[in-house]
Each structure stands twice: as C-alpha cells, then as structure tokens.
Design a protein around this motif. Sequence first.
Motif, PDB file in Angstrom:
ATOM      1  N   GLY A  33       0.838  -1.207   0.000  1.00 35.55           N
ATOM      2  CA  GLY A  33       0.000   0.000   0.000  1.00 35.55           C
ATOM      3  C   GLY A  33       0.864   1.245   0.000  1.00 35.55           C
ATOM      4  O   GLY A  33       2.062   1.196  -0.333  1.00 35.55           O
ATOM      5  N   GLY A  34       0.246   2.360   0.393  1.00 32.89           N
ATOM      6  CA  GLY A  34       0.913   3.656   0.306  1.00 32.89           C
ATOM      7  C   GLY A  34       2.161   3.779   1.161  1.00 32.89           C
ATOM      8  O   GLY A  34       3.049   4.588   0.859  1.00 32.89           O
ATOM      9  N   LEU A  35       2.248   2.976   2.236  1.00 32.85           N
ATOM     10  CA  LEU A  35       3.444   3.010   3.083  1.00 32.85           C
ATOM     11  C   LEU A  35       4.713   2.841   2.239  1.00 32.85           C
ATOM     12  O   LEU A  35       5.705   3.559   2.430  1.00 32.85           O
ATOM     13  N   ASP A  37       5.232   3.572  -0.862  1.00 32.32           N
ATOM     14  CA  ASP A  37       5.509   4.770  -1.667  1.00 32.32           C
ATOM     15  C   ASP A  37       6.161   5.852  -0.806  1.00 32.32           C
ATOM     16  O   ASP A  37       7.085   6.542  -1.240  1.00 32.32           O
ATOM     17  N   VAL A  38       5.683   5.986   0.432  1.00 31.03           N
ATOM     18  CA  VAL A  38       6.236   7.004   1.333  1.00 31.03           C
ATOM     19  C   VAL A  38       7.677   6.656   1.705  1.00 31.03           C
ATOM     20  O   VAL A  38       8.570   7.516   1.668  1.00 31.03           O
ATOM     21  N   VAL A  39       7.920   5.388   2.021  1.00 32.30           N
ATOM     22  CA  VAL A  39       9.259   4.991   2.456  1.00 32.30           C
ATOM     23  C   VAL A  39      10.262   5.093   1.299  1.00 32.30           C
ATOM     24  O   VAL A  39      11.452   5.297   1.507  1.00 32.30           O
ATOM     25  N   PHE A 396     -12.403   5.719   6.689  1.00 33.42           N
ATOM     26  CA  PHE A 396     -11.342   6.544   7.285  1.00 33.42           C
ATOM     27  C   PHE A 396     -10.159   6.488   6.332  1.00 33.42           C
ATOM     28  O   PHE A 396     -10.025   5.536   5.554  1.00 33.42           O
ATOM     29  N   GLU A 397      -9.342   7.520   6.337  1.00 33.30           N
ATOM     30  CA  GLU A 397      -8.201   7.553   5.412  1.00 33.30           C
ATOM     31  C   GLU A 397      -7.092   8.405   6.008  1.00 33.30           C
ATOM     32  O   GLU A 397      -7.159   9.632   5.997  1.00 33.30           O
ATOM     33  N   PRO A 398      -6.057   7.751   6.550  1.00 36.21           N
ATOM     34  CA  PRO A 398      -4.966   8.521   7.181  1.00 36.21           C
ATOM     35  C   PRO A 398      -4.428   9.637   6.263  1.00 36.21           C
ATOM     36  O   PRO A 398      -4.319  10.777   6.680  1.00 36.21           O
ATOM     37  N   CYS A 399      -4.066   9.286   5.050  1.00 40.34           N
ATOM     38  CA  CYS A 399      -3.751  10.329   4.061  1.00 40.34           C
ATOM     39  C   CYS A 399      -4.446  10.002   2.755  1.00 40.34           C
ATOM     40  O   CYS A 399      -5.294  10.721   2.292  1.00 40.34           O
ATOM     41  N   GLY A 400      -4.063   8.849   2.165  1.00 42.59           N
ATOM     42  CA  GLY A 400      -4.543   8.512   0.837  1.00 42.59           C
ATOM     43  C   GLY A 400      -3.577   9.093  -0.181  1.00 42.59           C
ATOM     44  O   GLY A 400      -3.203  10.272  -0.098  1.00 42.59           O
ATOM     45  N   LEU A 401      -3.137   8.257  -1.096  1.00 40.21           N
ATOM     46  CA  LEU A 401      -2.228   8.736  -2.140  1.00 40.21           C
ATOM     47  C   LEU A 401      -2.901   8.755  -3.502  1.00 40.21           C
ATOM     48  O   LEU A 401      -2.545   9.569  -4.360  1.00 40.21           O
TER      49      LEU A 401
HETATM   50  C1  GLC Z   1      -1.714   3.893   4.975  1.00 42.09           C
HETATM   51  C2  GLC Z   1      -3.020   4.646   4.866  1.00 42.09           C
HETATM   52  C3  GLC Z   1      -3.058   5.631   3.731  1.00 42.09           C
HETATM   53  C4  GLC Z   1      -1.761   6.406   3.612  1.00 42.09           C
HETATM   54  C5  GLC Z   1      -0.597   5.439   3.534  1.00 42.09           C
HETATM   55  C6  GLC Z   1       0.750   6.146   3.418  1.00 42.09           C
HETATM   56  O1  GLC Z   1      -1.691   2.734   4.241  1.00 42.09           O
HETATM   57  O2  GLC Z   1      -4.127   3.772   4.789  1.00 42.09           O
HETATM   58  O3  GLC Z   1      -4.120   6.542   3.932  1.00 42.09           O
HETATM   59  O4  GLC Z   1      -1.776   7.225   2.471  1.00 42.09           O
HETATM   60  O5  GLC Z   1      -0.562   4.661   4.681  1.00 42.09           O
HETATM   61  O6  GLC Z   1       0.991   7.011   4.510  1.00 42.09           O
END
Ligand code: GLC
Length: 501
Positions: A33-35, A37-39, A396-401
């Motif tokens: 998931g989005g984690l 992409d962030v990392v 709910f959506e912590p951020c959403g990419l």
């Molecule tokens: C989680 C959240 C998502 C967020 C992602 C990256 O998977 O569900 O909302 O964008 O982490 O931080």
Amino acid sequence: MSEATRQAGAEAPAPGPRVLHVAAEVFPLVKTGGLADVVAALPPALAARGADVRLLLPGLPQVLDAVQAARTLLPLGPVFGAARGALVLARMPGSALPVYVLDLPYLYRRGGGPYADAAGRDWPDNLARFAALGWAAAHLGFGELDADWAPQLMHAHDWHAAMSCAYLAAHPPTPVASVFTIHNLAYQGVFPREDAPQLGLPSRFMTPQGLEYHGQICFMKAGLKFADRVSTVSPTYAREIASPEYGAGLDGVIRSRGADVVGILNGIDTEVWDPARDPALAAPYDRDAPAGKAVAKSALQHACGLAADPHAPLLAVVSRLTGQKGLDLVLAALPALLRDGAQLVVQGSGDAALEQAFVEAAQAYPRSVSVFTGYDEARAHRVIAGADLMLVPSRFEPCGLTQLYALRYGTVPLVRRVGGLADTVDEGRTGFLFDEPSAPALQAAFERALQAWRDPARWQTLMRAGMVQELSWDGPARQYLALYAEACRAREEAPRRMPGG
Ligand code: GLC
Ligand code: ADP
C-alpha cells in the motif's frame, strides 16, 4: 583555498541529522500500500535537504534480490529463533541511498507477502519477525552493529517498526531520538501475552503503561508510548485519532501524548507519478498539452471493453479492497452512478466478498463497468491517467495517495471528507467531497461532479487546478526535519520515557 572553493563551502548546506528510517516495505521492492511509496520517496527528499539518511528493511527475498552493492557488515548469532543471520549494507536500486538489510533467513526468506502468506493468513511468527526488526534498529542506534555509522534519530513507520522505540527505551539513557509515524492506526500488531518472553524486554514493559493492551501485547503502542514524537500522515487524521470514533481503541494513548502528536501530509514522488514522463502511458501529457489525456481515456476504454465514448464520464477506483475504503458505497450507488452513461473501472484486490461483488457488477453492466482483481503497478498508472473522476469514498483515510496521483494526472477526485482526503481535495475547485458515509451522499457529490462535467470549460479549470497543486515531498520533508530537531531537543532535555517512570 581558492575563492570559488571558499564560496562553495560557504553555500554548502549545514550537515543535516543522521536518520535511520525503519520500515517493512518500500516501493518498488515490496509494496502492499501507500506506506511503500512514502518509504521510497521521503528519505531521498530528506537527503536532498542535507540529512544523512539510511534505511533498515527486513531481508525479504524481494529486498535481497533487488538491493545493489550488498556486503555483509556483521554476522548475527541466534536472534529471535533464527539460528544465524547477518546485517547487510547495500544501496537502494538505482540510487545512492544506503540500506541496511536484516538478513535472518529463518524469519524472512519465504514466499508470500511481508505480513501474511499467499492465502492472506498472517505469518504465525510475526511477533518474532517484527521484534527482530525493532531490535536491530535499536542496536544500530546504540552503535553496536555498524562501527562507521549510527543514527542520531530513528524514524519508525507503523507497527512493523514500532518495537525499535521500546528497545531504545529499554536501555540506559541513550542520546538517540525517535519519531514514530502512524500510517494506519487500524493495523496494530497485537499478539498473545504469553509470547511476551520472546521479546526479551523487562517485565515493566508488559503493563498498560507499556505494551499491554487489553491483556495482549500491542506493538503499535511501543511507538505511541516511547517515541519522542509521534506523527501521522495528515493534520485531519492527527485530530481524528484522538477521538473514540477513529482511535481504534488507542485514542486514549494518543490523547495522553497531547501536542507530541502531529500531522504531516504525505507528498508524492513527482518523478514516478508524472504524466509527462510516464513510461506506462502511450502518449505523455501535462497541463499545457493535455491531449494525451484523451488518448489515455480511449486506450483504457478499449483495454477494459467499455463503450468507446469520449463523452461518457469515466470513474475509477484503484484500491485495496477492505472495509476502510468504503467501496460498498460505490456498489450501493452503482445504478445511480451509471444512470447518465457514466462508466466505472475498478482495480483492486483484497476482501473476497468485495472482489466478488465487483466482478458481478461488471457482469451485470459489461459495457460500462470493468473490474480487474489484481495488483499491477503500470496498469494503475493507466487507470488513473485514463479516468475522468477518481473515487475514494473511504470510511477513514490517514492520508490517501491515489487522490494525489489523480490530481497530478488531471483526474478529478470525488472523495469522502475524512482524514487526508479532507486535507487535499477542495470542493468545487479541485474535486468533490461528501460527508455522510452513505450512498445518497456519494450520489449527491456525483451529481455536482456531473454538472461540472457537462460544462467543458469548467471541467478544464477543475483539472488544471489539480494539476498545478503542489504535491511534492519538498514541503513535508522540511516539516519532518523540524520535527526531528524537536525530537532531538526533547531527547536531550528528558530522560527516556519509561513504563511507570
Ligand atoms: C496507509 C493509509 C493511507 C496512507 C498510507 C501512506 O496505508 O491507509 O491513507 O496514504 O498509509 O501514509
Ligand atoms: P493504502 O495505503 O491505504 O492502501 P494509499 O492511497 O495511501 O492507500 O496507497 C495505495 C497505493 O497502492 C497507491 O500507490 C495505489 O496506486 C496502490 N494500489 C492499490 N491497489 C492497487 C492495485 N490493485 N494495483 C496497483 N496499485 C494499487
């Protein structure tokens, strides 16, 4: 020293902090998931601003196969049930970013996913697998695993990395500061209390002031309790998780940290997600030359077997199929959404019942609904580029990419006003929002979107407003550096938070 050298020296940014990011996934090596992409994107953005950043990952086969210039730093004796292993230092593929890989074959070298087997069952030894990751992170912090480098600050992501904060706290005061980022409070890493002895932590950690959670052990709590600062991935979610409705049972712990909990909105990797240079697309486009967007739409209609109609508004979903994402609302609203000739493309996998329901919808409306139940990165790019509207109706959506990717690709987001969705989409200017998690509320927002769609000049303005929105990691990276400085000051001033202390 020549004048030029002196000037260059004077202009060089002050050396930033040494930061170790600890995570279980990173794009493109391992992604659920989005984690991931962030990392992948945040550490380089921090490095570009002068920080000395490294990454620590578990030695999953996908990681070991992909990293470059790997060399063993240190053999590791028996740890967490693994008879042998090693700490490897390598580089991320195609980048200069150093990455430590915790190679414990018994724990990590297996097929399936990072957290579960191919059938979706959590690995039974997840406690040991992610305790080991936290243990290695803390010992890198103590300077025990690499003689040449040790972090000043540890940045742990989600419950998988949270135990690093507990292992740091278990040692006599160390100067290593820590930041814990919540990407999703719903996944907490909860294990039976009987397994606590495997963690090798003093018994005072197994109390409600520590990791205990309703008679069980909660890894997420290690991050929430012991990190010097806690962040999450949007300001709205940071407020929401202090309430019982969104706190997933941990809202009390969140509230107890007061102003130590902050929201920093995610950015996106504007090179990976760039419609002007996207190798997945047949025709590039950007805000000044948007013709390729129509090409992407007709290619998507063709690939999905939908009617080749440029005037039909094309809605898309690219998502994990879980309760979080509110896709049952799309199913409930489907007949109304399709009424005016709209089309829907869904790409997602997860919950078997949701997959099945979408497959049945595609069978019921073969020329207007298309469903792909699988994971395919390049295809996700083509769906996001080819659609007119991106649906993200999350509960709910912590951020959403995906709504951010949509904005960059001129695809107008239609989202629920919750978490990071509320912070990134502007009603009527860049997208459309609804409040109630109900099919009628979603339909009403869609009606507003349809009105805009019928006015091509208005639609162009909407698309353009999204495409020019600043979404890069530059601003967020600056905010994280300020948070790191705060965490380091807190570490200098206060002894490590201890259970009962
Ligand atoms: C989680 C959240 C998502 C967020 C992602 C990256 O998977 O569900 O909302 O964008 O982490 O931080
Ligand atoms: P979450 O992390 O909660 O799943 P995000 O919106 O933060 O939500 O990130 C989801 C990421 O996963 C995005 O990069 C999105 O493109 C990708 N993704 C989700 N489902 C699929 C899929 N079926 N195929 C390809 N990519 C997907």
